[in-house]
Design an enzyme around this catalytic site. Structure first.
Site, PDB file in Angstrom:
ATOM      1  N   VAL A  77       0.861  -1.178   0.000  1.00  0.00           N
ATOM      2  CA  VAL A  77       0.000   0.000   0.000  1.00  0.00           C
ATOM      3  C   VAL A  77       0.903   1.235   0.000  1.00  0.00           C
ATOM      4  O   VAL A  77       1.811   1.339   0.819  1.00  0.00           O
ATOM      5  CB  VAL A  77      -0.889  -0.010   1.271  1.00  0.00           C
ATOM      6  N   CYS A  78       0.661   2.148  -0.907  1.00  0.00           N
ATOM      7  CA  CYS A  78       1.498   3.349  -0.996  1.00  0.00           C
ATOM      8  C   CYS A  78       1.331   4.204   0.258  1.00  0.00           C
ATOM      9  O   CYS A  78       0.217   4.588   0.613  1.00  0.00           O
ATOM     10  CB  CYS A  78       1.123   4.177  -2.224  1.00  0.00           C
TER      11      CYS A  78
END
Lengths: 119, 129, 99
Positions: A77-78
């Site tokens: 997940v960024c």
């Protein structure tokens, strides 16, 4: 063949997360490898452990967790996109990890194909 | 797929970032730019293309005070410092919108849709937002 | 290369833009709301038909079925399932998603 997947939309609102999941499952069934799925833009919402869909609906978040469990798919997940949208380690579902955008570029370098699912 | 070259840092692949959406209405333009800035550190062969409403991302006279969002357009001018120099804008997209390169805030190479298609086909990775 | 389109042509220009950039021998796969571009007798059918000689046009069957429009698909469009989608992606790199 090695695939990497980019998911740019959140669950339920848009079909992108479903299509990405079904593509991933089929690719694994066919013997391809999916090294990493990167969640960006509203796609980070796929990782919220606070998600509670109705009983008769698919559980998109748990489905990803199961993929990580059973196939060792790296769910990333960024961090910048996640913090913007209230996703932190505190409410991160099992199987996901938060990291930088460099992980997306690295996935693009290492995979034979990068597939984008978004709006 | 194009040939992969090896240098001391490892594999160099051709990455294309396809921008087809106007800025500010959605976050795609801004977050796409954030990817490009990170990508610069990986020494890959990076091309940025602006097609359809994506050409509006490069408009010179963006002022966002009135809608209280960040004006990230000056960042396109800084791309050169990151060694990102391949910016392509599609001629048909400019023409359809009555724009010319004079309206844009950075120097770009203008190419036809057919040339854009050829360039796209040569890539290893195409990222669209 | 493979192009995917997930927007109805009635809503956005993704299909039009995709077809303008598809080169001879490329494959276009219509998915999600993009399958509306695979239907016969719409105002976009002619645009799609015009490309069918040089570009292979496919549609994701589960998306057509979900929308109740399978019987309206244009003849000559190849229908694939998710396994077929994976095959197309594996055989035709790179992949551009016209979002």
């Amino acid at each position: 063949m090695k695939f990497a997947i980019l998911v740019n939309e959140g669950p339920y609102q848009h079909q992108a997360a479903d299509t990405a999941y079904l593509f991933t499952r089929s690719a694994l069934e066919k013997g391809h490898s999916i090294d990493r799925i990167f969640f960006y833009h509203d796609g980070v919402n796929n990782s919220s452990s606070l998600t509670e869909p109705p009983q008769d609906d698919r559980n998109i978040v748990e489905r990803w967790t199961k993929l990580a469990d059973e196939h060792g798919v790296d769910l990333v997940v960024c961090v910048a996109a996640a913090l913007r949208r209230g996703i932190k380690d505190d409410n991160l579902a099992k199987g996901f990890r938060i990291s930088g955008l460099g992980q997306l570029i690295e996935a693009g370098i290492q995979a034979d194909r990068l597939m984008v699912f978004g709006d | 797929m194009s040939d992969e070259m090896m240098d001391e840092g490892g594999v160099v692949k051709k990455f294309m970032y396809v921008n087809r959406k106007a800025p500010h209405g959605t976050i795609y333009a801004l977050e796409s730019l954030e990817v490009v800035l990170i990508a610069a550190a990986f020494d890959q062969d990076v091309s940025l293309v602006f097609v359809d409403d994506g050409v509006y991302q490069l408009m010179k006279e963006q002022k966002t005070d009135g809608i209280e969002v960040k004006n990230f357009s000056p960042t396109y001018r800084a791309l050169e410092m990151y060694d990102i120099e391949k910016l392509y804008v599609e001629k048909e997209s400019l023409d359809a919108r009555g724009l010319t390169t004079d309206d844009l805030l950075v120097p770009v190479e203008v190419m036809s849709a057919a040339e854009m298609a050829d360039l796209m086909a040569q890539q290893d990775v195409v990222l669209s937002f | 290369m493979l192009h995917t389109v997930n927007k109805s042509p009635f809503e956005r220009n993704a299909l039009k833009s995709c077809l303008e950039h598809a080169r001879d021998g490329d494959v276009v796969l219509l998915i999600e709301d993009g399958v509306i571009g695979a239907l016969d007798n719409t105002e976009f059918t002619a645009m799609v038909k015009a490309k069918m000689g040089t570009v292979k046009i496919c549609a994701l069957a589960p998306d057509l079925e979900a929308r109740g429009v399978s019987s309206k698909a244009l003849a000559g469009i190849e229908l694939v399932d998710f396994g077929g989608f994976v095959d197309l992606a594996a055989e035709n790199g790179p992949v551009q998603a016209w979002l």
